[in-house]
Design a protein around this motif. Structure first.
Motif, short mmCIF file in Angstrom:
data_model
loop_
_atom_site.label_atom_id
_atom_site.label_comp_id
_atom_site.label_asym_id
_atom_site.label_seq_id
_atom_site.Cartn_x
_atom_site.Cartn_y
_atom_site.Cartn_z
N PRO A 1 0.83 -1.21 0.00
CA PRO A 1 0.00 0.00 0.00
C PRO A 1 0.87 1.26 0.00
CG PRO A 1 0.04 -0.98 2.18
CD PRO A 1 0.76 -1.94 1.28
N ALA A 2 0.86 1.98 -1.09
CA ALA A 2 1.69 3.18 -1.21
C ALA A 2 0.97 4.36 -0.59
CB ALA A 2 2.02 3.44 -2.67
N VAL A 3 0.86 4.34 0.73
CA VAL A 3 0.19 5.41 1.46
C VAL A 3 1.13 5.90 2.55
CG1 VAL A 3 -2.11 4.49 1.01
CG2 VAL A 3 -0.87 3.74 3.05
N PRO A 4 0.98 7.13 3.00
CA PRO A 4 1.85 7.65 4.06
C PRO A 4 1.85 6.76 5.29
CG PRO A 4 0.62 9.44 3.06
CD PRO A 4 0.07 8.18 2.48
N GLY A 5 3.04 6.46 5.78
CA GLY A 5 3.16 5.65 6.98
C GLY A 5 2.75 4.20 6.81
N THR B 1 5.44 14.66 7.32
CA THR B 1 5.24 15.88 8.08
C THR B 1 5.59 15.66 9.55
OG1 THR B 1 2.94 15.43 8.71
CG2 THR B 1 3.31 16.48 6.56
N ALA B 2 5.86 16.76 10.23
CA ALA B 2 6.14 16.68 11.66
C ALA B 2 4.94 16.19 12.43
CB ALA B 2 6.59 18.05 12.17
N ALA B 3 3.75 16.63 12.04
CA ALA B 3 2.53 16.20 12.73
C ALA B 3 2.33 14.70 12.59
CB ALA B 3 1.33 16.96 12.17
N GLN B 4 2.59 14.17 11.40
CA GLN B 4 2.47 12.73 11.18
C GLN B 4 3.48 11.97 12.03
OE1 GLN B 4 3.56 11.56 7.23
NE2 GLN B 4 2.92 9.42 7.48
N GLU C 1 4.94 12.98 14.80
CA GLU C 1 4.58 13.11 16.21
C GLU C 1 3.45 12.16 16.57
OE1 GLU C 1 4.63 14.85 20.15
OE2 GLU C 1 6.08 14.73 18.51
N ALA C 2 2.47 12.02 15.69
CA ALA C 2 1.34 11.12 15.96
C ALA C 2 1.80 9.68 16.07
CB ALA C 2 0.29 11.26 14.86
N ILE C 3 2.77 9.28 15.24
CA ILE C 3 3.30 7.91 15.31
C ILE C 3 3.96 7.68 16.66
CG2 ILE C 3 5.02 6.33 14.34
CD1 ILE C 3 4.49 7.74 11.61
N LEU C 4 4.76 8.64 17.11
CA LEU C 4 5.44 8.50 18.39
C LEU C 4 4.43 8.51 19.55
CD1 LEU C 4 8.49 10.87 17.82
CD2 LEU C 4 8.46 8.38 17.68
N GLN C 5 3.47 9.40 19.47
CA GLN C 5 2.47 9.49 20.54
C GLN C 5 1.66 8.20 20.66
OE1 GLN C 5 2.00 11.74 22.83
NE2 GLN C 5 3.10 13.55 22.11
N ALA D 1 6.08 3.40 17.52
CA ALA D 1 7.52 3.51 17.29
C ALA D 1 8.09 4.55 18.23
CB ALA D 1 7.81 3.87 15.84
N GLN D 2 9.39 4.45 18.45
CA GLN D 2 10.09 5.41 19.32
C GLN D 2 11.06 6.28 18.54
OE1 GLN D 2 9.40 2.05 20.39
NE2 GLN D 2 7.67 3.25 21.16
N VAL D 3 11.30 5.91 17.28
CA VAL D 3 12.21 6.66 16.41
C VAL D 3 11.55 6.80 15.04
CG1 VAL D 3 14.38 6.51 15.10
CG2 VAL D 3 14.37 6.07 17.56
N ILE D 4 11.75 7.95 14.41
CA ILE D 4 11.26 8.19 13.06
C ILE D 4 12.48 8.23 12.12
CG2 ILE D 4 10.06 9.77 11.52
CD1 ILE D 4 8.24 8.43 13.59
N HIS D 5 12.49 7.33 11.15
CA HIS D 5 13.55 7.32 10.14
C HIS D 5 13.03 8.04 8.89
CE1 HIS D 5 15.95 4.15 12.24
NE2 HIS D 5 14.76 3.87 12.72
N LEU D 6 13.70 9.11 8.53
CA LEU D 6 13.28 9.90 7.37
C LEU D 6 14.31 9.76 6.26
CD1 LEU D 6 12.09 13.23 9.04
CD2 LEU D 6 10.69 11.31 8.27
#
Length: 436
Positions: free
Chosen positions: A344-348, A374-377, A379-383, A387-392
């Motif tokens: 699925p080619a969708v964000p996250g 995005t930062a909001a996206q 942050e929502a994943i961490l909240q 996950a505890q880390v975001i790899h960009l």
């Protein structure tokens, strides 16, 4: 002098009282020390909100002895920028990785770095198979350290996806019937794989590795780990995704101790994980980038309950063993093995996969990657706790200032290099335009 200026200037004194700029220590060249480190949270941009909650994206994270200043890691991204055949990082790589250190990325991870010449994907890939690579990597690591960052080394063997032209060449020559880079273009013929099954019809048919080849692979891996230590890397990561390390029955149809059962197909990853953890300094973290799913159209098992691809069930079993070996964080990705994958080619799109692993291993730090924009996206994943880390990856290519932009979006201020302090001290000043 403002509070923000106090956070930037660190001066020493001579015996007579003259002030001296404090340099970054142990990096081999002069540059002013920035304290706290670039990318560190300083506070809300509005002083009246001094009790505002710190966004999780800007909170530190500790793995073993290392305290990462925020939760944003650079995801490995191949640059295809070495002189063909050398594997040698260049000034391009210094600038490429250095820009992220200056902009406050918590961990600057290398692109997939080959443990041997036939472990590359393209002739232009970087490597660490020779002692001659150590000084070039050390210069980059030293610069990252000078900016208060940590640098990670992702080790890889590309297996059956090796000896191909770069995406740039392929994009400019869509008429090519084969993607294989011939020897005159720097390619090689000893393309290794668990079984002699090509990635797809435009790739070379690989050589099924013998037990002797597997031992050579493990020796090369161990030597690469030791070179990483000499180059000064802080973090090391096993690239156990996209089908590179024997795990999936799609590419592994062996009948010996490295094929067949889930236990056997997991063997090589676990052997090199144990080897890496044993050799890597005990106070420094070892990470694993793991494909949680091949996204195979037929699922993970067939109607009879036999494994036909790699998926969540297999990953849970693998992660259990990785945790027992002392792996500190699993970076949850997916796909890249099956050209017919249904992803699925969708964000996250990898976040639900991390969530499945987190259900079984609630105390294991996880990373998430894939179309996080995005930062909001983030942050929502961490909240959510998934996950505890975001790899960009791609998003940092588009906006290298992601940390600064995220802070602005959250109404916060983060540290910048000493030399850039005016970007913060004047950040809230509105300069009027010309009068009508």
């Amino acid at each position: 002098m403002s509070d923000y200026d106090e956070n930037r200037y660190r001066a020493g004194k001579t015996a007579s009282g003259a002030l001296l700029t404090v340099p970054s220590a142990g990096v081999g060249f002069f540059t002013p020390q920035t304290t706290p480190r670039p990318g560190s949270y300083l506070g809300p941009s509005d002083p009246s909100r001094k009790n505002a909650k710190v966004p999780m994206l800007l909170q530190p994270l500790k793995l073993r002895s290392l305290e990462f200043k925020n939760r944003i890691f650079l995801s490995p991204m191949a640059q295809y920028s070495c002189q063909p055949g050398t594997g040698m990082p260049t000034k391009y790589h210094l600038v490429h990785y250095g820009q992220f250190a200056m902009r406050g990325i918590a961990c600057v991870m290398t692109e997939a770095t080959a443990i041997s010449p036939n472990g590359r994907m393209t002739p232009e890939d970087v490597g660490i198979w020779d002692d001659k690579h150590i000084p070039a990597w050390k210069g980059i690591v030293d610069f990252v350290h000078s900016q208060g960052g940590y640098m990670g080394l992702q080790l890889n063997h590309a297996g059956r996806r090796g000896s191909v032209y770069t995406p740039q060449i392929l994009g400019e020559n869509p008429q090519l019937k084969s993607h294989v880079a011939p020897p005159e273009a720097g390619g090689w013929t000893d393309v290794w794989s668990p079984s002699a099954i090509p990635y797809y019809e435009k790739y070379i048919t690989p050589v099924a590795m013998t037990l002797s080849d597997i031992q050579t692979f493990k020796n090369d891996w161990a030597a690469a780990v030791l070179r990483g230590i000499k180059a000064g890397f802080d973090v090391i990561e096993l690239h156990a995704s996209h089908g590179y390390l024997f795990m999936s029955p799609i590419s592994n149809q062996r009948t010996d101790k490295y094929g067949g059962s889930l236990e056997n197909r997991s063997r090589l990853v676990l052997e090199i994980a144990a080897l890496t953890r044993q050799l890597w300094p005990a106070d420094k973290p070892v990470l694993c980038r793991l494909s949680i799913s091949d996204w195979h159209v037929g699922g993970e098992k067939d109607a009879q309950g036999n494994f036909v691809s790699w998926g969540v069930e297999s990953s849970r079993a693998m992660v259990k063993e990785l945790v027992a070996l002392g792996i500190d964080l699993v970076d949850c990705t997916s796909g890249g093995l099956d050209p017919d994958q249904v992803c699925p080619a969708v964000p996250g799109h990898n976040v639900p996969l991390a969530r499945e692993i987190k259900k079984t291993f609630p105390d294991l730090p996880l990373g998430s990657v894939g179309l996080i924009k995005t930062a909001a996206q983030a942050e929502a994943i961490l909240q959510s706790g998934d996950a505890q880390v975001i790899h960009l990856g791609r998003e940092l290519l588009r906006q290298a200032d992601f940390v600064l932009n995220a802070a602005t979006e959250f109404g916060a201020t983060v540290q910048l290099p000493t030399q850039w302090h005016r970007a913060i001290t004047w950040s809230n000043v509105v300069i009027p335009g010309p009068k009508a």
